[in-house]
Design a protein around this motif. Structure first.
Motif, PDB file in Angstrom:
ATOM      1  N   ASP A 491       0.921  -1.157   0.007  1.00 44.95           N
ATOM      2  CA  ASP A 491      -0.008  -0.043  -0.005  1.00 44.95           C
ATOM      3  C   ASP A 491       0.931   1.258  -0.002  1.00 44.95           C
ATOM      4  O   ASP A 491       2.120   1.208   0.261  1.00 44.95           O
ATOM      5  CB  ASP A 491      -0.984   0.030   1.140  1.00 44.95           C
ATOM      6  CG  ASP A 491      -0.464   0.259   2.308  1.00 44.95           C
ATOM      7  OD1 ASP A 491       0.990   0.246   2.493  1.00 44.95           O
ATOM      8  OD2 ASP A 491      -0.838   0.297   3.604  1.00 44.95           O
ATOM      9  N   GLY A 492       0.204   2.348  -0.310  1.00 39.92           N
ATOM     10  CA  GLY A 492       1.084   3.619  -0.336  1.00 39.92           C
ATOM     11  C   GLY A 492       1.884   3.933   0.839  1.00 39.92           C
ATOM     12  O   GLY A 492       2.967   4.699   0.792  1.00 39.92           O
ATOM     13  N   TYR A 493       1.157   3.628   2.172  1.00 38.53           N
ATOM     14  CA  TYR A 493       1.935   4.056   3.368  1.00 38.53           C
ATOM     15  C   TYR A 493       3.226   3.342   3.409  1.00 38.53           C
ATOM     16  O   TYR A 493       4.221   3.697   3.764  1.00 38.53           O
ATOM     17  CB  TYR A 493       1.104   3.637   4.692  1.00 38.53           C
ATOM     18  CG  TYR A 493      -0.290   4.298   4.875  1.00 38.53           C
ATOM     19  CD1 TYR A 493      -0.294   5.675   4.640  1.00 38.53           C
ATOM     20  CD2 TYR A 493      -1.246   3.885   5.244  1.00 38.53           C
ATOM     21  CE1 TYR A 493      -1.119   6.443   4.784  1.00 38.53           C
ATOM     22  CE2 TYR A 493      -2.370   4.546   5.585  1.00 38.53           C
ATOM     23  CZ  TYR A 493      -2.294   6.026   5.169  1.00 38.53           C
ATOM     24  OH  TYR A 493      -3.570   6.537   5.318  1.00 38.53           O
ATOM     25  N   GLU A 494       3.129   2.100   3.008  1.00 41.76           N
ATOM     26  CA  GLU A 494       4.615   1.334   2.868  1.00 41.76           C
ATOM     27  C   GLU A 494       5.475   1.614   1.713  1.00 41.76           C
ATOM     28  O   GLU A 494       6.559   1.726   2.119  1.00 41.76           O
ATOM     29  CB  GLU A 494       4.095  -0.434   2.804  1.00 41.76           C
ATOM     30  CG  GLU A 494       5.236  -1.244   2.904  1.00 41.76           C
ATOM     31  CD  GLU A 494       4.855  -2.537   2.709  1.00 41.76           C
ATOM     32  OE1 GLU A 494       5.904  -3.474   2.728  1.00 41.76           O
ATOM     33  OE2 GLU A 494       3.649  -3.155   2.786  1.00 41.76           O
ATOM     34  N   VAL A 495       4.878   2.230   0.829  1.00 38.15           N
ATOM     35  CA  VAL A 495       5.744   2.538  -0.201  1.00 38.15           C
ATOM     36  C   VAL A 495       6.473   3.826   0.272  1.00 38.15           C
ATOM     37  O   VAL A 495       7.609   4.201  -0.022  1.00 38.15           O
ATOM     38  CB  VAL A 495       4.999   2.880  -1.576  1.00 38.15           C
ATOM     39  CG1 VAL A 495       5.854   3.917  -2.671  1.00 38.15           C
ATOM     40  CG2 VAL A 495       4.556   1.595  -2.205  1.00 38.15           C
ATOM     41  N   CYS A 496       5.918   4.873   0.909  1.00 39.50           N
ATOM     42  CA  CYS A 496       6.292   5.974   1.406  1.00 39.50           C
ATOM     43  C   CYS A 496       7.418   5.838   2.519  1.00 39.50           C
ATOM     44  O   CYS A 496       8.152   6.177   2.365  1.00 39.50           O
ATOM     45  CB  CYS A 496       5.009   6.921   1.971  1.00 39.50           C
ATOM     46  SG  CYS A 496       5.786   8.410   2.596  1.00 39.50           S
ATOM     47  N   GLU A 497       7.053   4.834   3.352  1.00 40.11           N
ATOM     48  CA  GLU A 497       8.083   4.654   4.594  1.00 40.11           C
ATOM     49  C   GLU A 497       9.286   4.123   3.816  1.00 40.11           C
ATOM     50  O   GLU A 497      10.483   4.505   4.228  1.00 40.11           O
ATOM     51  CB  GLU A 497       7.287   3.758   5.689  1.00 40.11           C
ATOM     52  CG  GLU A 497       8.309   3.631   6.544  1.00 40.11           C
ATOM     53  CD  GLU A 497       7.561   2.369   7.658  1.00 40.11           C
ATOM     54  OE1 GLU A 497       8.052   2.419   8.864  1.00 40.11           O
ATOM     55  OE2 GLU A 497       6.527   1.969   7.269  1.00 40.11           O
ATOM     56  N   THR A 498       9.046   3.210   2.872  1.00 37.45           N
ATOM     57  CA  THR A 498      10.346   2.339   2.452  1.00 37.45           C
ATOM     58  C   THR A 498      11.070   3.508   1.686  1.00 37.45           C
ATOM     59  O   THR A 498      12.163   3.453   1.655  1.00 37.45           O
ATOM     60  CB  THR A 498       9.683   1.196   1.316  1.00 37.45           C
ATOM     61  OG1 THR A 498       8.887   0.371   2.006  1.00 37.45           O
ATOM     62  CG2 THR A 498      11.030   0.552   0.664  1.00 37.45           C
ATOM     63  N   LEU A 499      10.424   4.370   0.699  1.00 34.98           N
ATOM     64  CA  LEU A 499      11.346   5.415  -0.052  1.00 34.98           C
ATOM     65  C   LEU A 499      11.905   6.184   0.907  1.00 34.98           C
ATOM     66  O   LEU A 499      13.229   6.762   0.503  1.00 34.98           O
ATOM     67  CB  LEU A 499      10.390   6.085  -1.032  1.00 34.98           C
ATOM     68  CG  LEU A 499       9.702   5.221  -2.213  1.00 34.98           C
ATOM     69  CD1 LEU A 499       8.691   5.948  -2.894  1.00 34.98           C
ATOM     70  CD2 LEU A 499      10.917   4.501  -3.073  1.00 34.98           C
ATOM     71  N   LYS A 500      11.352   6.531   2.070  1.00 38.43           N
ATOM     72  CA  LYS A 500      11.878   7.472   2.870  1.00 38.43           C
ATOM     73  C   LYS A 500      13.153   7.158   3.795  1.00 38.43           C
ATOM     74  O   LYS A 500      13.734   7.806   4.189  1.00 38.43           O
ATOM     75  CB  LYS A 500      10.741   8.177   3.751  1.00 38.43           C
ATOM     76  CG  LYS A 500      10.195   9.118   2.981  1.00 38.43           C
ATOM     77  CD  LYS A 500      10.631  10.124   2.319  1.00 38.43           C
ATOM     78  CE  LYS A 500       9.721  11.458   1.666  1.00 38.43           C
ATOM     79  NZ  LYS A 500      10.295  12.658   1.314  1.00 38.43           N
ATOM     80  N   THR A 501      13.348   5.838   3.869  1.00 37.98           N
ATOM     81  CA  THR A 501      14.140   5.218   4.749  1.00 37.98           C
ATOM     82  C   THR A 501      15.110   4.708   3.833  1.00 37.98           C
ATOM     83  O   THR A 501      16.239   3.873   4.280  1.00 37.98           O
ATOM     84  CB  THR A 501      13.574   4.011   5.475  1.00 37.98           C
ATOM     85  OG1 THR A 501      12.878   3.295   4.610  1.00 37.98           O
ATOM     86  CG2 THR A 501      12.564   4.672   6.664  1.00 37.98           C
ATOM     87  N   ASP A 502      15.043   4.923   2.586  1.00 40.59           N
ATOM     88  CA  ASP A 502      16.302   4.251   1.616  1.00 40.59           C
ATOM     89  C   ASP A 502      17.044   5.399   1.135  1.00 40.59           C
ATOM     90  O   ASP A 502      16.670   6.365   0.729  1.00 40.59           O
ATOM     91  CB  ASP A 502      15.599   3.408   0.454  1.00 40.59           C
ATOM     92  CG  ASP A 502      16.615   2.834  -0.420  1.00 40.59           C
ATOM     93  OD1 ASP A 502      17.441   3.249  -1.100  1.00 40.59           O
ATOM     94  OD2 ASP A 502      16.478   1.370  -0.506  1.00 40.59           O
ATOM     95  N   GLU A 503      18.387   5.144   1.041  1.00 39.10           N
ATOM     96  CA  GLU A 503      19.258   6.232   0.775  1.00 39.10           C
ATOM     97  C   GLU A 503      19.364   6.686  -0.551  1.00 39.10           C
ATOM     98  O   GLU A 503      19.409   7.892  -1.120  1.00 39.10           O
ATOM     99  CB  GLU A 503      20.543   5.887   1.138  1.00 39.10           C
ATOM    100  CG  GLU A 503      21.659   6.923   1.074  1.00 39.10           C
ATOM    101  CD  GLU A 503      23.222   6.626   1.548  1.00 39.10           C
ATOM    102  OE1 GLU A 503      23.796   5.747   0.739  1.00 39.10           O
ATOM    103  OE2 GLU A 503      23.669   6.829   2.388  1.00 39.10           O
TER     104      GLU A 503
END
Length: 682
Positions: A491-503
C-alpha cells in the motif's frame, strides 16, 4: 423375730438411662454416661427419640414405678407406672433435658433421678444468614424483573425508533439516488454530444477526456441503479418480469461478453453446460445482473494466468427442478471468518490497510437479494488462497408467457469491471528537461486524468502498484512522486516509508493521493514521511501549487548545497538530516580522492554502493549539478579553503585538489567564483 415390727426398705432405687434410640437406631451413649452435664448434639432430622431407663432396687423390682418429662417441652411429670420407655416424635429444634425419677415397691422415691441434656440444631434455612440470603434473593429477583420489564420497554421503543429511522433513511436514500440520475443523465448526454463533435471536428485533445467522463459516468450510474434496486427490494416494489424462453443460450451470451475482460488479465474463462436447452421462466435483466456480479468478482480477484469456469446444469431438489449456475475461480479465496458476511451489504472481505480491488460491497448483497426474489438460493464454498465457488439455483417453472431472448444492455455486463484503457503516457515521454513525476496508482482513469492535467509542465511515469512503483523510483529517481494509498500488494503507506528510509530515494518529495481523508489516515501518511496529503477528489489548482512549492523547496536546497562544502558546516556526528548525511558521505569520498585527477562518477558510485545512473540522478536532484561537475565543484571549494592560507602556492593548491594544469585550474576557478585564485587569496 416379730415381722410386725419390720417397716420395709427405706432406700430409694438408683435410676439410670440405659439407652437412647433415634428413629429406631441405637445411639452410642458411652461418651456421655459419666457426665450428664454434657449436651448431646443432634441434627434437625434426629427428632424421633426413644429413651429406655431402669431403677435399680431389688426388693421387688417388678413393682418399681417411674415418672419422666422432657423439659421444657413438658413441665409436668408423666406417670409411666412400671413402663421403662419414653418416646418423643417431631421435636422442634432447641435444647431439651430428659428427666426420669423412680419409686421402689416400698413407695420410696428417688427425686434426683437421672437426666440427659439434648440439643436439636435448627435447619440451615431457619438461621439469620439464610433469611438474609432469602431477602437478598427476593430483592435481586425483583430488581431483575424490574430491569427486564424496563429493558423490554426500552427495546421496544428503540426498535420502533430504529424502524422509523430506517424508513426515513430508505426514503431519503431512494430520493437522493433518484436525484443522482438526473445530473448523471445530463452529464452522460452532454459527454456523448461533445464526443461526437470531437470526433467530427477532430479535436484530438478533447476526445480522451470525454471518454473518461463517459466511462466513469456510466460506472456511477450503474452504482446508483444498484442502490435503487436494493432500496426497491427492501420496500417490496421490485417485481419479477418473467418470460418463458431458453435460458442456456442467454447465459452463454452473457458470459461471452466477459471474454474480452478476462483476456485483458490473461485469465481463461470457460463456459461448460451439461444441457443444450432449458425452457423456463426467468427475468432477463435480473439474471444478467446476477451473472455480471458473479463474473466481475471472479475476474477482479483472480490473478493473471488464473481460470474461471461457469458450469450450467439442471438438478432436482426435494422434487423441484432447479437451474444451477456455478461460477468457480482460482483466485485469492475467502477466509472462513469472512464467508458468513460475504452477502452482507457494504461488507468487503478485506481487513488489510489496502484493498486489492475497488468496490462498494453492494454487488453480492444485491445478487443474493435478486436470487431470493426469484425464489432461488445462492451458496459459497471458498478456501483462502485456492479460489471460490458460487452456486446459484433457480426453480424451473413454465407458467409465464413465451417470449424471445431479451438482449442485455452492455451497461449491465460491464457494470462492475470498467474497460481498462492504456494511460496516455506516450505523449509525455519526450519531456526534455521537464521535472519527472512518478505516478503510483492502480486506477487507470485516475492516472489518465493526472497525465492529462500535468501534460506540458511535467514528464509523467506510471506504476500500476506499489512494488512496481518502488522499482521505478529506484531506477528513475524522479523529481516528485504522487502515490495512492490503497493499492494491491504494497500500500501507499508502505511505499512512502520504504522510499523515505532508503538512501537512494529519501530525498524525493512524496504526495499521498487518496480517498481516505480521516484525521487518523492523514496523520499516518505524514508519519510515514509524506510531504503532502491530498484527498480525492482533489482540486487541480491545489495539486499544481503543491508540486510547485515542493520544487521551489528543492531549488532552495540546491542553492544551499551547491554554494559551500557540507563538511564546513556538517558536524562529525551524524544528524537527522538524511540529505546532508548523504552529501557529507559523497563529499568525504571525493575529498579522500582529491589529488586523483582521474577519480570518476563510476568510482564514486562504487564507493557509496550506488549505480552511476543513480548517483547522477540523486546528485542532480540535490545540487542541480551533474556528477562530474559536482566532483569539480568539491575540488574548487576545497581549493578556495586552501587559498585562504599562505602555506601553499597556487600551483601547489591546484595539484593538491586534482588539477594537473595550474593554468586550467585558474581558468575554471575564475569561471566558477568570478575571481582568479590570486584575487581570492588577496
Amino acid at each position: 423375730f416379730d415381722p410386725k415390727h419390720i417397716k420395709g426398705n427405706p432406700y430409694p432405687p438408683d435410676v439410670h438411662i440405659s439407652s437412647l434410640q433415634i428413629a429406631g437406631k441405637t445411639f452410642d451413649l458411652r461418651s456421655y454416661k459419666n457426665n450428664s452435664a454434657v449436651r448431646i448434639p443432634l441434627s434437625p432430622k434426629q427428632n424421633d427419640l426413644t429413651f429406655e431407663y431402669v431403677g435399680l432396687h431389688f426388693t421387688n423390682p417388678a413393682k418399681n414405678a417411674y415418672k419422666y418429662r422432657m423439659y421444657p417441652y413438658e413441665t409436668e411429670w408423666v406417670d409411666a407406672g412400671t413402663q421403662r420407655t419414653a418416646r418423643y416424635t417431631n421435636l422442634d429444634p432447641g435444647e431439651y433435658t430428659f428427666q426420669v425419677i423412680a419409686r421402689s415397691s416400698d413407695g420410696v422415691w428417688n427425686k434426683e433421678g437421672a437426666s440427659m441434656l439434648l440439643y436439636i440444631s435448627p435447619p440451615w434455612w431457619t438461621r439469620w444468614w439464610a433469611y438474609a440470603l432469602l431477602v437478598g434473593l427476593i430483592f435481586g429477583l425483583s430488581y431483575w424483573f424490574y430491569r427486564f420489564q424496563l429493558s423490554r420497554k426500552l427495546a421496544f421503543a428503540e426498535s420502533k425508533r430504529l424502524k422509523e429511522i430506517d424508513l426515513l433513511k430508505n426514503s431519503l436514500y431512494t430520493n437522493i439516488t433518484h436525484e443522482f440520475r438526473t445530473p448523471l443523465t445530463v452529464i452522460l448526454g452532454m459527454a456523448d454530444t461533445l464526443h461526437s463533435k470531437a470526433v467530427t471536428q477532430q479535436w484530438s485533445d478533447a476526445e480522451q477526456p470525454l471518454e473518461l467522463i463517459h466511462r466513469n459516468g456510466e460506472n456511477l450510474l450503474q452504482l446508483v441503479n444498484q442502490m435503487l434496486d436494493l432500496s426497491r427490494l427492501e420496500s417490496g416494489h421490485l417485481e419479477l418480469e418473467l418470460l418463458h424462453s431458453d435460458v442456456i443460450p442467454y447465459v452463454k451470451y452473457l458470459c461471452e461478453s466477459f471474454h474480452s475482460l478476462a483476456q485483458e488479465k490473461h485469465i481463461s474463462l470457460t463456459v461448460y453446460s451439461e444441457i443444450d436447452t432449458l425452457l423456463m421462466d426467468y427475468d432477463a435483466t435480473k439474471v444478467a445482473t446476477v451473472i455480471s456480479n458473479l463474473l466481475s468478482n471472479a475476474i477482479k480477484f483472480t490473478p493473471e494466468g488464473g481460470k474461471i469456469i461457469v458450469h450450467l446444469t439442471q438438478v432436482s431438489r426435494l422434487g423441484q427442478e432447479q437451474f444451477s449456475i456455478k461460477v468457480k475461480d482460482t483466485g485469492k479465496g475467502i477466509s472462513e471468518t469472512d464467508i458468513p458476511y460475504v452477502f452482507d451489504r457494504f461488507y468487503q472481505a478485506d481487513t488489510s490497510s489496502a484493498r486489492l480491488h475497488e468496490g462498494t460491497g453492494i454487488g453480492l448483497a444485491l445478487t443474493k437479494e435478486l436470487v431470493e426474489l426469484m425464489h432461488g438460493t445462492i451458496t459459497i464454498k471458498s478456501q483462502e488462497g485456492t479460489g471460490s465457488e458460487f452456486r446459484v439455483e433457480i426453480p424451473v417453472t413454465t407458467t409465464a408467457p413465451r417470449g424471445p431472448v431479451v438482449p442485455v444492455s452492455q451497461e449491465i455486463v460491464h457494470a462492475a469491471v470498467p474497460v481498462i484503457e492504456t494511460s496516455p503516457l506516450s505523449q509525455n515521454r519526450n519531456g526534455g528537461d521537464l521535472p519527472v513525476v512518478l505516478i503510483i496508482e492502480d486506477n487507470r482513469d485516475v492516472v489518465s486524468y493526472l497525465v492529462l492535467t500535468l501534460a506540458g509542465k511535467y514528464r509523467c511515469l506510471h506504476a500500476g502498484n506499489g512494488r512496481i512503483g518502488l522499482e521505478m523510483a529506484y531506477e528513475e529517481i524522479p523529481d516528485i512522486i504522487i502515490c495512492d494509498v490503497m493499492m494491491p500488494g504494497i500500500d501507499g503507506y508502505e511505499v512512502c516509508e520504504t522510499l523515505k528510509t532508503d538512501e537512494r530515494s529519501n530525498h524525493i518529495p512524496i504526495i499521498m493521493l487518496t480517498a481516505r481523508i480521516g484525521a487518523e489516515d492523514r496523520l499516518t501518511g505524514l508519519s510515514k514521511g509524506a510531504d503532502a496529503y491530498l484527498a480525492k477528489p482533489f482540486e487541480k489548482a491545489e495539486l499544481f501549487i503543491r508540486l510547485e512549492k515542493l520544487l521551489a523547496i528543492r531549488q532552495l536546497l540546491q542553492q544551499k548545497y551547491g554554494s559551500s562544502l557540507i563538511s564546513s558546516t556538517h558536524q562529525s556526528s551524524r544528524t537527522h538530516n538524511v540529505v546532508e548525511n548523504f552529501l557529507a558521505k559523497v563529499e568525504g569520498v571525493i575529498l579522500e580522492h582529491l589529488e586523483d585527477e582521474d577519480f570518476s562518477a563510476d568510482q564514486l558510485g562504487e564507493a557509496i554502493h550506488l549505480s552511476r545512473a543513480q548517483v547522477h540522478r540523486k546528485i542532480k536532484a540535490l545540487t542541480g549539478k551533474s556528477t562530474s561537475i559536482y566532483i569539480r565543484h568539491i575540488r574548487l571549494q576545497k581549493a578556495k579553503e586552501l587559498l585562504a592560507s599562505d602555506e601553499l602556492s597556487i600551483s601547489e593548491v591546484a595539484y593538491r585538489v586534482g588539477f594537473k594544469s595550474p593554468v586550467y585550474f585558474s581558468q575554471i576557478f575564475k569561471k566558477t567564483f568570478g575571481e582568479s585564485p590570486t584575487e581570492s587569496r588577496n
